[in-house]
Design an enzyme around this catalytic site. Sequence first.
Site, PDB file in Angstrom:
ATOM      1  CD  GLU A   4      18.811  -6.637  -3.006  1.00 46.16           C
ATOM      2  OE1 GLU A   4      18.765  -7.863  -3.242  1.00 46.16           O
ATOM      3  OE2 GLU A   4      18.700  -6.162  -1.859  1.00 46.16           O
ATOM      4  CG  ASP A  34      18.119 -15.302   1.115  1.00 47.78           C
ATOM      5  OD1 ASP A  34      17.560 -14.236   0.801  1.00 47.78           O
ATOM      6  OD2 ASP A  34      19.291 -15.577   0.769  1.00 47.78           O
ATOM      7  CD  GLU A  82      22.090 -13.367  -2.859  1.00 47.15           C
ATOM      8  OE1 GLU A  82      23.283 -13.078  -2.676  1.00 47.15           O
ATOM      9  OE2 GLU A  82      21.207 -13.173  -2.002  1.00 47.15           O
ATOM     10  CG  ASP A 100      15.976 -16.182  -2.233  1.00 54.45           C
ATOM     11  OD1 ASP A 100      16.349 -16.070  -3.417  1.00 54.45           O
ATOM     12  OD2 ASP A 100      15.724 -15.216  -1.495  1.00 54.45           O
ATOM     13  CE  LYS A 103      15.396 -13.742  -5.089  1.00 51.77           C
ATOM     14  NZ  LYS A 103      16.675 -13.522  -4.349  1.00 51.77           N
TER      15      LYS A 103
HETATM   16  O1  KIV Z   1      15.105 -12.620  -0.046  1.00 57.13           O
HETATM   17  C1  KIV Z   1      14.551 -11.622  -0.525  1.00 57.13           C
HETATM   18  O2  KIV Z   1      13.571 -11.099   0.019  1.00 57.13           O
HETATM   19  C2  KIV Z   1      15.107 -11.053  -1.741  1.00 57.13           C
HETATM   20  C3  KIV Z   1      14.738  -9.654  -2.099  1.00 57.13           C
HETATM   21  C4  KIV Z   1      15.724  -9.087  -3.042  1.00 57.13           C
HETATM   22  C5  KIV Z   1      13.371  -9.505  -2.621  1.00 57.13           C
HETATM   23  O3  KIV Z   1      15.823 -11.695  -2.436  1.00 57.13           O
END
Ligand code: KIV
Length: 271
Positions: A188, A54, A125, A93, A123
């Site tokens: 991160e 993202d 968070e 993401d 992915k």
């Molecule tokens: O969106 C992104 O680029 C990330 C980074 C932590 C690689 O999540």
Amino acid sequence: MATSKPKKPLARVTTRSLQKIRDDGGKISMLTAYDFPTAEVLDEAGIDILLVGDSLAMVVQGHKTTLPVTMDEMIYHAKMVGRAAKRAMVVVDLPFPEGQLEIMRSVEAGTRVLKESTCHAVKLEGGAEQGKRIETIVTAGIPVMAHVGLRPQNIHVEGSYRVQRDMPRLIDDAIAAEQAGAFAVLVECVPSDVGQAITEAVKVPTIGIGAGPHTTGQVLVTHDMIGFNSGYLPGFVRQYSDVRKTIHEAAAAYRTSIQTGDFPGEKESFQ
Ligand code: KIV
């Protein structure tokens, strides 16, 4: 007559092969990609995981945070990357707020990634508080990479992007994500000893960004890594190239050759 042998398709990087790299003590490479030609060249260079991050909200769309990019826009970019990657695993993401609202919304977003973009995983968070969500998405057949430590989607709660130092909480987050079924944990912006402690606390691969040298793998935003970014460059970035300068020089040379009448020449004109 000599015939060329058909090329053997490259073996796809999978959740299993990533686990094997980790178990064998190897290292995993991961970079962001948002379009077909970039994904194609990163894949050819042997990068193991491409992330349709993202971060595209900031580096491609020009926003100040990752928050504005939508699920439809993520799918638009994921389709290009999915089409290009022959070997790499492609992770997409879940953009804000697909990973924050009701769990079934995340499952639906994940199914769109697998069905519409032909990419391979999502992915998400968050750590301990996302356990039920991760479990439900994985149960639906969608591999999940968890993202702990600094969480850019939380920027307005945190107030700034800063190094995360609460080691016990960060380890708990990673363990909870692993127990919920995440195939990997992205970490991160944490001190190196925290990156190491998290990596030792879980059995799945860890992928660090600003998390020191001890994680199983490393990820960077490609635009930062190749020098194609006019904005702030975090201290953990190593810049391997200066693409912005290369493009600037090429564009200036093109402009000059038009002004001087040098372009197009005979070779570039139809007779
Ligand atoms: O969106 C992104 O680029 C990330 C980074 C932590 C690689 O999540």
